[in-house]
Scaffold this motif. Sequence first.
Motif, PDB file in Angstrom:
ATOM      1  N   ARG A   1      41.661  28.939  48.774  1.00 51.71           N
ATOM      2  CA  ARG A   1      41.392  27.803  49.648  1.00 51.71           C
ATOM      3  C   ARG A   1      42.365  27.850  50.821  1.00 51.71           C
ATOM      4  O   ARG A   1      43.498  28.323  50.690  1.00 51.71           O
ATOM      5  CB  ARG A   1      41.560  26.471  48.896  1.00 51.71           C
ATOM      6  CG  ARG A   1      40.577  26.283  47.752  1.00 51.71           C
ATOM      7  CD  ARG A   1      39.153  26.082  48.270  1.00 51.71           C
ATOM      8  NE  ARG A   1      38.230  25.751  47.195  1.00 51.71           N
ATOM      9  CZ  ARG A   1      37.607  26.653  46.449  1.00 51.71           C
ATOM     10  NH1 ARG A   1      37.832  27.942  46.656  1.00 51.71           N
ATOM     11  NH2 ARG A   1      36.774  26.281  45.494  1.00 51.71           N
ATOM     12  N   VAL A   2      41.939  27.304  51.950  1.00 51.16           N
ATOM     13  CA  VAL A   2      42.779  27.348  53.144  1.00 51.16           C
ATOM     14  C   VAL A   2      44.080  26.586  52.932  1.00 51.16           C
ATOM     15  O   VAL A   2      45.147  27.016  53.397  1.00 51.16           O
ATOM     16  CB  VAL A   2      42.012  26.786  54.359  1.00 51.16           C
ATOM     17  CG1 VAL A   2      42.929  26.724  55.584  1.00 51.16           C
ATOM     18  CG2 VAL A   2      40.793  27.641  54.671  1.00 51.16           C
ATOM     19  N   TYR A   3      44.032  25.426  52.219  1.00 48.88           N
ATOM     20  CA  TYR A   3      45.254  24.654  52.016  1.00 48.88           C
ATOM     21  C   TYR A   3      46.282  25.420  51.193  1.00 48.88           C
ATOM     22  O   TYR A   3      47.482  25.123  51.265  1.00 48.88           O
ATOM     23  CB  TYR A   3      44.948  23.305  51.364  1.00 48.88           C
ATOM     24  CG  TYR A   3      44.430  23.367  49.950  1.00 48.88           C
ATOM     25  CD1 TYR A   3      45.298  23.517  48.870  1.00 48.88           C
ATOM     26  CD2 TYR A   3      43.071  23.256  49.684  1.00 48.88           C
ATOM     27  CE1 TYR A   3      44.832  23.554  47.572  1.00 48.88           C
ATOM     28  CE2 TYR A   3      42.586  23.299  48.393  1.00 48.88           C
ATOM     29  CZ  TYR A   3      43.471  23.458  47.339  1.00 48.88           C
ATOM     30  OH  TYR A   3      43.000  23.508  46.062  1.00 48.88           O
ATOM     31  N   SER A   4      45.827  26.412  50.420  1.00 44.40           N
ATOM     32  CA  SER A   4      46.755  27.238  49.645  1.00 44.40           C
ATOM     33  C   SER A   4      47.673  28.040  50.559  1.00 44.40           C
ATOM     34  O   SER A   4      48.815  28.344  50.204  1.00 44.40           O
ATOM     35  CB  SER A   4      45.977  28.196  48.735  1.00 44.40           C
ATOM     36  OG  SER A   4      45.159  27.500  47.833  1.00 44.40           O
ATOM     37  N   ILE A   5      47.170  28.378  51.742  1.00 43.12           N
ATOM     38  CA  ILE A   5      47.982  29.117  52.715  1.00 43.12           C
ATOM     39  C   ILE A   5      49.178  28.272  53.135  1.00 43.12           C
ATOM     40  O   ILE A   5      50.317  28.758  53.181  1.00 43.12           O
ATOM     41  CB  ILE A   5      47.143  29.501  53.945  1.00 43.12           C
ATOM     42  CG1 ILE A   5      45.977  30.406  53.531  1.00 43.12           C
ATOM     43  CG2 ILE A   5      48.003  30.192  55.004  1.00 43.12           C
ATOM     44  CD1 ILE A   5      45.025  30.732  54.664  1.00 43.12           C
ATOM     45  N   LEU A   6      48.919  26.995  53.412  1.00 43.19           N
ATOM     46  CA  LEU A   6      49.990  26.095  53.841  1.00 43.19           C
ATOM     47  C   LEU A   6      51.009  25.885  52.720  1.00 43.19           C
ATOM     48  O   LEU A   6      52.227  25.935  52.959  1.00 43.19           O
ATOM     49  CB  LEU A   6      49.395  24.757  54.273  1.00 43.19           C
ATOM     50  CG  LEU A   6      50.396  23.702  54.760  1.00 43.19           C
ATOM     51  CD1 LEU A   6      51.175  24.221  55.965  1.00 43.19           C
ATOM     52  CD2 LEU A   6      49.680  22.399  55.085  1.00 43.19           C
ATOM     53  N   ILE A   7      50.527  25.666  51.505  1.00 38.89           N
ATOM     54  CA  ILE A   7      51.433  25.458  50.370  1.00 38.89           C
ATOM     55  C   ILE A   7      52.288  26.703  50.137  1.00 38.89           C
ATOM     56  O   ILE A   7      53.512  26.624  49.958  1.00 38.89           O
ATOM     57  CB  ILE A   7      50.629  25.117  49.096  1.00 38.89           C
ATOM     58  CG1 ILE A   7      49.906  23.781  49.274  1.00 38.89           C
ATOM     59  CG2 ILE A   7      51.552  25.073  47.876  1.00 38.89           C
ATOM     60  CD1 ILE A   7      48.968  23.432  48.129  1.00 38.89           C
ATOM     61  N   GLY A   8      51.649  27.863  50.146  1.00 36.86           N
ATOM     62  CA  GLY A   8      52.374  29.110  49.935  1.00 36.86           C
ATOM     63  C   GLY A   8      53.398  29.368  51.026  1.00 36.86           C
ATOM     64  O   GLY A   8      54.508  29.845  50.756  1.00 36.86           O
ATOM     65  N   ALA A   9      53.026  29.046  52.269  1.00 33.03           N
ATOM     66  CA  ALA A   9      53.940  29.248  53.398  1.00 33.03           C
ATOM     67  C   ALA A   9      55.171  28.354  53.265  1.00 33.03           C
ATOM     68  O   ALA A   9      56.304  28.793  53.518  1.00 33.03           O
ATOM     69  CB  ALA A   9      53.220  28.971  54.711  1.00 33.03           C
ATOM     70  N   ILE A  10      54.983  27.109  52.848  1.00 30.67           N
ATOM     71  CA  ILE A  10      56.106  26.181  52.672  1.00 30.67           C
ATOM     72  C   ILE A  10      57.023  26.660  51.555  1.00 30.67           C
ATOM     73  O   ILE A  10      58.258  26.667  51.697  1.00 30.67           O
ATOM     74  CB  ILE A  10      55.588  24.761  52.375  1.00 30.67           C
ATOM     75  CG1 ILE A  10      54.857  24.202  53.608  1.00 30.67           C
ATOM     76  CG2 ILE A  10      56.732  23.836  51.975  1.00 30.67           C
ATOM     77  CD1 ILE A  10      54.172  22.868  53.353  1.00 30.67           C
ATOM     78  N   LEU A  11      56.441  27.085  50.431  1.00 27.33           N
ATOM     79  CA  LEU A  11      57.248  27.596  49.317  1.00 27.33           C
ATOM     80  C   LEU A  11      58.026  28.837  49.732  1.00 27.33           C
ATOM     81  O   LEU A  11      59.209  28.987  49.407  1.00 27.33           O
ATOM     82  CB  LEU A  11      56.344  27.913  48.123  1.00 27.33           C
ATOM     83  CG  LEU A  11      55.728  26.706  47.397  1.00 27.33           C
ATOM     84  CD1 LEU A  11      54.791  27.177  46.290  1.00 27.33           C
ATOM     85  CD2 LEU A  11      56.826  25.828  46.806  1.00 27.33           C
ATOM     86  N   GLY A  12      57.360  29.731  50.463  1.00 27.78           N
ATOM     87  CA  GLY A  12      58.032  30.946  50.928  1.00 27.78           C
ATOM     88  C   GLY A  12      59.175  30.632  51.864  1.00 27.78           C
ATOM     89  O   GLY A  12      60.236  31.259  51.804  1.00 27.78           O
ATOM     90  N   LEU A  13      58.972  29.631  52.733  1.00 30.26           N
ATOM     91  CA  LEU A  13      60.018  29.224  53.671  1.00 30.26           C
ATOM     92  C   LEU A  13      61.213  28.625  52.930  1.00 30.26           C
ATOM     93  O   LEU A  13      62.373  28.907  53.266  1.00 30.26           O
ATOM     94  CB  LEU A  13      59.454  28.206  54.663  1.00 30.26           C
ATOM     95  CG  LEU A  13      60.422  27.691  55.737  1.00 30.26           C
ATOM     96  CD1 LEU A  13      60.930  28.844  56.585  1.00 30.26           C
ATOM     97  CD2 LEU A  13      59.739  26.654  56.611  1.00 30.26           C
ATOM     98  N   ILE A  14      60.937  27.826  51.903  1.00 35.52           N
ATOM     99  CA  ILE A  14      62.021  27.221  51.113  1.00 35.52           C
ATOM    100  C   ILE A  14      62.838  28.305  50.419  1.00 35.52           C
ATOM    101  O   ILE A  14      64.084  28.274  50.435  1.00 35.52           O
ATOM    102  CB  ILE A  14      61.443  26.232  50.078  1.00 35.52           C
ATOM    103  CG1 ILE A  14      60.847  25.010  50.793  1.00 35.52           C
ATOM    104  CG2 ILE A  14      62.530  25.788  49.098  1.00 35.52           C
ATOM    105  CD1 ILE A  14      60.110  24.064  49.859  1.00 35.52           C
TER     106      ILE A  14
END
Length: 236
Positions: A60-73
């Motif tokens: 899902r597209v929202y998974s990209i945002l969640i994954g990006a935030i986790l990766g940034l953290i």
Amino acid sequence: MLDFYIDIHGEIVITLFRILIGIMLLISDKVIPRKMKQFIVTTYYGVLFGVLSIYISNLRVYSILIGAILGLIVSMMLTIYKRTDHITNLIVLFITFYEITEIIVYSLKFDFYKYATNISEIYADHRTIYFKLVVAFYITIISYIVIASKDKIRKFLERVKFFWLGVFFIVGAIFANTIHPLDIPDEWKDLCLILFNVNYSRYDYLVPTFILLAIVLIRMSFRLLRKKGILGENLK
């Protein structure tokens, strides 16, 4: 995801973005400090791995945002606890060994499609890529364990890694694609491979190989000239 990538002309946007990162890594440490370069590289690959880890289980597209935030953290935590040195060392070694593995595979014309005729050519090509990824990964881990005990090699790696990461980003942005530069990927896995700055086309992999080899020879020539006193120490 691919529809969004096509709509925003992602092949152009991402190519320019990676070239920009490469240029930043090549700029003198006096202008962009090494700590900043470490954060840039760690954040780029941290976000990429974060997106992959979430998106692969939930397309899902929202998974990209969640994954990006986790990766940034995670990237910020690695920076705070001063572990980015190891990450950047491993990345530059992995890309190096992947390209060496790729040259060997292409030179030997190794292809899973020849040995597994019951699967389509596309899936066979993916298995060939996974084979290169796994081989490069294990060689990277083993070599880094050895390098950790070799002080001179470790210092040499520290000195040159951002130069080569910058080169890999720029050359990878142009040539690391599924078929040819700026082609649209067939599925999300192809897009992820593009962003890793690896996996050159089997049809023109010699072009980036010769570019990288030329850069090696030029750097060796400059180093030799400096040792002989022909060039000043400030010329690199």
